[in-house]
Write an enzyme that holds these catalytic residues in place. Structure first.
Site, mmCIF file in Angstrom:
data_model
loop_
_atom_site.group_PDB
_atom_site.id
_atom_site.type_symbol
_atom_site.label_atom_id
_atom_site.label_comp_id
_atom_site.label_asym_id
_atom_site.label_seq_id
_atom_site.Cartn_x
_atom_site.Cartn_y
_atom_site.Cartn_z
ATOM 1 N N PHE A 396 118.099 -72.522 27.495
ATOM 2 C CA PHE A 396 118.180 -71.302 26.680
ATOM 3 C C PHE A 396 117.353 -71.477 25.413
ATOM 4 C CE2 PHE A 396 122.178 -71.616 28.991
ATOM 5 C CZ PHE A 396 122.358 -70.337 29.510
ATOM 6 N N ASP A 397 116.685 -70.413 25.051
ATOM 7 C CA ASP A 397 116.178 -70.311 23.686
ATOM 8 C C ASP A 397 117.336 -69.902 22.790
ATOM 9 O OD1 ASP A 397 114.536 -70.167 21.468
ATOM 10 O OD2 ASP A 397 113.850 -68.131 21.952
ATOM 11 N N GLY A 398 117.168 -70.095 21.455
ATOM 12 C CA GLY A 398 118.267 -69.808 20.536
ATOM 13 C C GLY A 398 118.310 -68.364 20.086
#
Length: 543
Positions: A396-398
């Site tokens: 996941f990106d943040g």
């Protein structure tokens, strides 16, 4: 007197005695044959009932309480009836004695001339003699006049008792209704069913249905192919909706649809329905989800908190045969399909309780995001990459993926320095949630099931945080937000603006969620399967 006269007198006495004995025996035999046992004294002294001018019996002749005959003096009518009744046995005896000898006839005349001895009186407690037949008939006629209805019922009852019925033979073997119904004709079966009560018919139908499904269940359990696990219940499962173009490679069919139209596209799919489709960008991700389900079933046989894959597509139902053949060929456990026939399937996502929607169509993904459903556009890698088959890896990106896009707004409006100051000032304030936060929670819930069985090191799920943030200036707020949410991330990678492609090659995730197309394209060059999340200011894709 001389001796000769004495001898003659003795002979006459003995002859009279013999004739008297023979007459008595003949009378006794005659009475036994005719059914009327009458002695000489009874025939002379038997009382007869008194009748009136119409022939009915006078009621005071017999008493109902004492059941004994009356002791009054006989009347003139009674003497006449007595003489009439006595004539019958006399006539019968004379006819029978006509063939006897003359000496016997003389003795019979002497006996008839002699007076009969008096009859001793009958005690009061003795039973009365049987009345004659004429009396019983008159008594019956009087009862008919008194109560004709009761008399008719009595006659009917007597006739029923006298009627003889054939003996019933019990059945050799009892058969149920379902067995006997097969021997009946169709019309007779309908007539029998129409006469049964409605409730009884319903009960029999329910019993037949239960027996049928019990037999089907038994047959299904004994079949070797019953090892295929049943899909989980939708209300407990984590539903992942995948489009047909994301699951399989359907580039050729898409080209025919865009250039030649729908009819040619359907004709092409029908012609090639036995041709197996090649895997698409979401294929390896779906296989990894099935592996997690298998591990959970091993630890928890009755587990319902599993991944449930739904094939969601706007293809026509005629194309479904090729999709089913391809799903079965690869052994994918996809039991629920949604074929909308050219209409958008987005309206069915909530009906299927979808937690995540993956598609190759960016417009449909945008519609699903607006409906509040976590969605992403799938992209395949530019080159092949080896993926782990025993562990589901999700990266996941943040910002704008797990968290909201408020930090990106500050960066684009005020620059990095203002962004760093803002993050340091609100370090203890949790970030708002993003579109994929719910999916990370689902993964974390399943991970705890393995941790409870002491399977932390062998857990088939591993999560990654790959963000362009700097750990020193803005990383603390991210970790504290995850801790406040009660979520655990297995690996956190802060790149501080560096390219993500080389890191993703090392991770080899089955899917990587990001909101920037710049990072998506960089990861594709390294063969990473990516999913673009159009959220916030990065909703539109930059091609």
């Amino acid at each position: 007197m001389s001796q000769t006269s004495l001898k003659q007198k003795k002979k006459n006495d003995t002859g009279s005695k013999n004739s008297k004995d023979s007459i008595d025996t003949e009378k006794r035999k005659d009475s036994e044959k005719s059914g009327v046992r009458l002695s000489t004294q009874e025939s002379q002294e038997s009382p007869l009932p008194k009748t009136d001018s119409r022939g009915y019996v006078v009621r005071n002749q017999w008493s109902r309480t004492s059941r004994s005959p009356s002791t009054r003096a006989p009347s003139v009518d009674e003497t006449r009836s007595k003489s009439a009744s006595l004539k019958l046995p006399a006539s019968s005896t004379t006819s029978r004695t006509s063939s006897t000898s003359p000496s016997q006839q003389d003795s019979q005349k002497e006996l008839s001339a002699q007076p009969s001895p008096p009859t001793p009186p009958m005690p009061l407690d003795s039973s009365p003699p049987t009345p004659p037949e004429s009396y019983s008939q008159s008594r019956r006629s009087s009862k008919m006049q008194e109560n004709p209805e009761a008399w008719a019922h009595g006659i009917a009852r007597d006739s029923m008792q006298l009627r003889e019925y054939p003996p019933r033979t019990p059945p050799t073997e009892w058969k149920s209704y379902a067995q006997r119904r097969t021997t009946y004709s169709t019309q007779l079966d309908r007539d029998c069913l129409s006469q049964l009560p409605r409730q009884q018919q319903l009960e029999e139908e329910e019993e037949d249905d239960e027996a049928y499904w019990a037999s089907v269940r038994t047959l299904y359990e004994k079949t070797p192919s019953c090892s295929r696990p049943r899909p989980p219940k939708p209300k407990h499962a984590i539903t992942i909706a995948v489009s047909s173009r994301a699951l399989f490679n359907m580039v050729d069919g898409r080209k025919i649809f865009e250039e030649e139209g729908l009819e040619k596209y359907m004709e092409y799919q029908l012609t090639n329905e036995n041709v197996i489709l090649t895997p698409g960008p979401a294929f390896r991700f779906v296989k990894a989800l099935q592996h997690v389900n298998a591990r959970l079933r091993d630890l928890y046989p009755n587990e319902q908190d599993l991944f449930d894959i739904v094939l969601m597509t706007n293809n026509h139902a005629q194309v479904g045969v090729r999709l089913i053949n391809s799903v079965n060929h690869y052994g994918l456990l996809i039991d629920r399909f949604c074929l909308t026939g050219g209409k958008s399937p987005i309206g069915y996502l909530k009906a299927y309780l979808t937690n995540l929607y993956l598609s190759a169509d960016s417009e449909k993904v945008q519609e699903a995001i607006q409906e509040g459903i976590a969605s992403a556009t799938m992209f395949d890698g530019a080159k092949d990459m080896a993926y782990c088959d025993t562990q589901l890896r999700v990266a996941f990106d943040g910002d704008a993926v797990l968290f909201s896009d408020e930090s990106e707004h500050i960066t684009k409006e005020h620059g990095l320095d203002k962004f760093f100051q803002h993050e340091a000032l609100f370090e203890n304030k949790p970030l708002a949630q993003g579109p994929l936060k719910g999916f990370l929670e689902d993964l974390g819930r399943l991970q705890k099931k393995f941790y409870a069985k002491d399977e932390r090191l062998l857990c088939p799920i591993r999560t990654y945080l790959v963000t362009a943030r700097s750990a020193a200036s803005s990383g603390a707020r991210v970790l504290k937000t995850l801790r406040r949410w009660g979520l655990e991330i297995d690996e956190a990678l802060f790149l501080a603006g560096a390219p993500k492609g080389p890191i993703l090659v090392k991770i080899r995730p089955h899917i990587f969620f990001d909101d920037h197309m710049f990072h998506i394209e960089g990861a594709q060059k390294f063969g990473t399967i990516t999913a673009h999340v159009p959220y916030g200011i990065n909703q539109k894709m930059n091609n």
